[in-house]
Write an enzyme that holds these catalytic residues in place. Structure first.
Site, PDB file in Angstrom:
ATOM      1  N   GLY A 248       0.839  -1.197   0.000  1.00  0.00           N
ATOM      2  CA  GLY A 248       0.000   0.000   0.000  1.00  0.00           C
ATOM      3  C   GLY A 248       0.871   1.242   0.000  1.00  0.00           C
ATOM      4  O   GLY A 248       2.104   1.164   0.127  1.00  0.00           O
TER       5      GLY A 248
ATOM      6  N   GLY B 252       2.187   5.675   4.401  1.00  0.00           N
ATOM      7  CA  GLY B 252       1.211   6.286   5.294  1.00  0.00           C
ATOM      8  C   GLY B 252      -0.127   5.577   5.332  1.00  0.00           C
ATOM      9  O   GLY B 252      -1.041   6.008   6.039  1.00  0.00           O
ATOM     10  N   SER B 253      -0.258   4.472   4.603  1.00  0.00           N
ATOM     11  CA  SER B 253      -1.538   3.764   4.570  1.00  0.00           C
ATOM     12  C   SER B 253      -1.791   2.960   5.843  1.00  0.00           C
ATOM     13  O   SER B 253      -2.934   2.612   6.149  1.00  0.00           O
ATOM     14  CB  SER B 253      -1.621   2.843   3.350  1.00  0.00           C
ATOM     15  OG  SER B 253      -0.598   1.863   3.395  1.00  0.00           O
TER      16      SER B 253
ATOM     17  N   LYS C 102       0.488   0.173   6.765  1.00  0.00           N
ATOM     18  CA  LYS C 102       1.024  -1.186   6.597  1.00  0.00           C
ATOM     19  C   LYS C 102       1.761  -1.661   7.850  1.00  0.00           C
ATOM     20  O   LYS C 102       1.474  -2.730   8.380  1.00  0.00           O
ATOM     21  CB  LYS C 102       1.982  -1.232   5.398  1.00  0.00           C
ATOM     22  CG  LYS C 102       1.359  -0.900   4.062  1.00  0.00           C
ATOM     23  CD  LYS C 102       2.374  -0.956   2.939  1.00  0.00           C
ATOM     24  CE  LYS C 102       3.533   0.007   3.096  1.00  0.00           C
ATOM     25  NZ  LYS C 102       3.113   1.429   3.126  1.00  0.00           N
TER      26      LYS C 102
ATOM     27  N   SER D  26       5.993  -1.789  -2.096  1.00  0.00           N
ATOM     28  CA  SER D  26       6.046  -2.729  -3.234  1.00  0.00           C
ATOM     29  C   SER D  26       5.069  -2.311  -4.327  1.00  0.00           C
ATOM     30  O   SER D  26       4.050  -2.973  -4.553  1.00  0.00           O
ATOM     31  CB  SER D  26       5.792  -4.171  -2.778  1.00  0.00           C
ATOM     32  OG  SER D  26       4.682  -4.287  -1.931  1.00  0.00           O
TER      33      SER D  26
END
Length: 199
Positions: A34, A37-38, A40, A108
């Protein structure tokens, strides 16, 4: 650097099946992908704590931490990002062979690279988790100030700004961190893993 041709694979006396029996659980990779800042790393670490409490051996591989050591020779060009993920895939496979659950938290951004890692493992050893969060929310969070630096031209090839993020088309699971708390995301993942007999 040219690859060495003077190497031979050495079979180990203790297979991952033996180690799984000893650990009393399956071994596999949960691949969190992701935007920056998502959430993860946050979700991965909270899930790791939950698995640990349930007696499941696990280890978190985090993008920033890996770049302090194993991959400290890599930058953020597309070529270096591909090599970063390739190395992490190989390390993840070793963790699976050791009988552990490995949780990886890496942007990724490229589908092809994630598929390369998937193909290193057996069918029931790779779970792609898309940590879905709108880029506007990721920028609002911006825990490391990276989006602002990218907007100011201080960081080049930043995912979501001047480098693409290719969303997973068929991830095993999606967590939406802008809609659910970390605890809720972890519960969703635990339910998924339990229902499919991963844990």
């Amino acid at each position: 650097m040219a690859a060495s041709t003077n190497v031979t694979w050495h079979d180990l006396s203790l297979t991952k099946e033996f180690r799984r029996v000893q650990n009393a659980h399956h071994s596999f990779v949960i691949w969190f992908t992701g935007l920056s800042g998502s959430g993860k790393s946050t979700v991965a670490n909270e899930l790791a704590n939950r698995l640990y409490k349930d007696g499941i051996s696990n280890y978190v591989l985090d993008g920033d931490n890996i770049r302090h050591g194993l991959n400290n020779d890599l930058g953020f060009s597309e070529e270096d990002r591909k090599e970063n993920i390739r190395r992490i895939g190989e390390v993840s496979k070793l963790f699976v062979d050791s009988g552990q659950v490995v949780l990886t938290a890496f942007i990724s951004p490229f589908k092809e690279d994630r598929e390369i890692v998937r193909n290193l493992l057996e069918v029931d050893e790779f779970i792609e988790v898309y940590v879905k969060c709108p880029i506007e929310e990721c920028e609002n969070r911006d825990p490391k100030g990276l989006y602002q630096k990218a907007r100011n031209g201080l960081i080049k090839d930043f995912t979501g700004i001047d480098s693409p993020y290719e969303e997973p088309e068929n991830p095993e699971f999606v967590v939406e961190t802008d809609r659910f708390s970390t605890e809720e995301c972890v519960e969703q993942l635990v339910s998924y893993l339990t229902e499919r007999n991963f844990i």
